[in-house]
Motif scaffolding. Structure first.
Motif, PDB file in Angstrom:
ATOM      1  N   GLU A  63       9.029  -5.352   6.606  1.00 34.05           N
ATOM      2  CA  GLU A  63       9.198  -3.909   6.829  1.00 34.05           C
ATOM      3  C   GLU A  63       9.083  -3.108   5.532  1.00 34.05           C
ATOM      4  OE1 GLU A  63      12.113  -6.039   8.024  1.00 34.05           O
ATOM      5  OE2 GLU A  63      10.539  -6.475   9.477  1.00 34.05           O
ATOM      6  N   ILE A  64       9.338  -3.747   4.401  1.00 28.96           N
ATOM      7  CA  ILE A  64       9.293  -3.004   3.140  1.00 28.96           C
ATOM      8  C   ILE A  64       7.874  -2.848   2.603  1.00 28.96           C
ATOM      9  CG2 ILE A  64      11.638  -3.661   2.476  1.00 28.96           C
ATOM     10  CD1 ILE A  64      10.331  -5.569   0.442  1.00 28.96           C
ATOM     11  N   LEU A  65       6.910  -3.493   3.244  1.00 29.58           N
ATOM     12  CA  LEU A  65       5.527  -3.366   2.791  1.00 29.58           C
ATOM     13  C   LEU A  65       5.088  -1.908   2.708  1.00 29.58           C
ATOM     14  CD1 LEU A  65       3.611  -6.263   4.570  1.00 29.58           C
ATOM     15  CD2 LEU A  65       3.942  -5.945   2.128  1.00 29.58           C
ATOM     16  N   ALA A  66       5.501  -1.114   3.652  1.00 28.87           N
ATOM     17  CA  ALA A  66       5.109   0.293   3.666  1.00 28.87           C
ATOM     18  C   ALA A  66       5.629   1.049   2.452  1.00 28.87           C
ATOM     19  CB  ALA A  66       5.599   0.966   4.948  1.00 28.87           C
ATOM     20  N   ASP A  67       6.710   0.567   1.867  1.00 28.35           N
ATOM     21  CA  ASP A  67       7.284   1.220   0.689  1.00 28.35           C
ATOM     22  C   ASP A  67       6.677   0.723  -0.617  1.00 28.35           C
ATOM     23  OD1 ASP A  67       9.032   2.595   2.377  1.00 28.35           O
ATOM     24  OD2 ASP A  67      10.532   1.000   2.253  1.00 28.35           O
ATOM     25  N   MET A  68       5.959  -0.375  -0.568  1.00 28.89           N
ATOM     26  CA  MET A  68       5.397  -0.975  -1.778  1.00 28.89           C
ATOM     27  C   MET A  68       3.998  -0.404  -2.007  1.00 28.89           C
ATOM     28  SD  MET A  68       6.935  -4.810  -1.144  1.00 28.89           S
ATOM     29  CE  MET A  68       6.048  -5.592  -2.456  1.00 28.89           C
ATOM     30  N   VAL A  69       3.940   0.855  -2.390  1.00 25.08           N
ATOM     31  CA  VAL A  69       2.676   1.588  -2.482  1.00 25.08           C
ATOM     32  C   VAL A  69       2.022   1.541  -3.852  1.00 25.08           C
ATOM     33  CG1 VAL A  69       3.299   3.149  -0.600  1.00 25.08           C
ATOM     34  CG2 VAL A  69       3.870   3.757  -2.969  1.00 25.08           C
ATOM     35  N   ASN A  70       2.802   1.165  -4.877  1.00 30.01           N
ATOM     36  CA  ASN A  70       2.263   1.085  -6.231  1.00 30.01           C
ATOM     37  C   ASN A  70       3.060   0.059  -7.031  1.00 30.01           C
ATOM     38  OD1 ASN A  70       4.631   2.429  -7.121  1.00 30.01           O
ATOM     39  ND2 ASN A  70       3.655   4.423  -6.926  1.00 30.01           N
ATOM     40  N   LEU A  71       2.635  -0.166  -8.245  1.00 29.68           N
ATOM     41  CA  LEU A  71       3.270  -1.187  -9.076  1.00 29.68           C
ATOM     42  C   LEU A  71       4.740  -0.889  -9.310  1.00 29.68           C
ATOM     43  CD1 LEU A  71       3.105  -3.713 -10.874  1.00 29.68           C
ATOM     44  CD2 LEU A  71       2.248  -2.232 -12.711  1.00 29.68           C
ATOM     45  N   ARG A  72       5.087   0.352  -9.561  1.00 28.80           N
ATOM     46  CA  ARG A  72       6.490   0.726  -9.806  1.00 28.80           C
ATOM     47  C   ARG A  72       7.342   0.399  -8.585  1.00 28.80           C
ATOM     48  NH1 ARG A  72      10.378   1.638 -13.514  1.00 28.80           N
ATOM     49  NH2 ARG A  72       8.896   2.721 -14.807  1.00 28.80           N
ATOM     50  N   ALA A  73       6.850   0.698  -7.387  1.00 26.56           N
ATOM     51  CA  ALA A  73       7.602   0.408  -6.161  1.00 26.56           C
ATOM     52  C   ALA A  73       7.763  -1.094  -5.951  1.00 26.56           C
ATOM     53  CB  ALA A  73       6.909   1.049  -4.959  1.00 26.56           C
TER      54      ALA A  73
END
Length: 86
Positions: A63-73
């Protein structure tokens, strides 16, 4: 949790993500968006997640894939789920 950046972890994640996205590591900035700027798709996102879980021995819910949008995330997520053990 400390706000200092673990540069080694950041660099390792950058290398890993660049390999999956077939990009040069220097093209992956902390804020460049995987989908919009690097043409990532859901399969690549899942591959990044799997590699992170294997390398850092953490369990990340899909479910957290959607929040992992860039390197910082991604970095922040790894730190959060590793309980600061990295």
């Amino acid at each position: 949790m400390t706000t200092a950046i673990n540069q080694q972890l950041m660099d390792e994640l950058r290398e890993m993500i660049a390999e999956v996205l077939e990009e040069e590591p220097e093209n992956i900035t902390e804020t460049s968006l995987f989908i919009e700027e690097h043409e990532a798709d859901s399969l690549r996102a899942i591959e990044i997640l799997a590699r992170i879980e294997k390398k850092y021995k953490v369990s990340l819910p899909q479910e957290i894939l959607a929040d992992m949008v860039n390197l910082r995330a991604v970095y922040n997520t790894v730190i959060e789920y590793s309980d600061g053990n990295l």
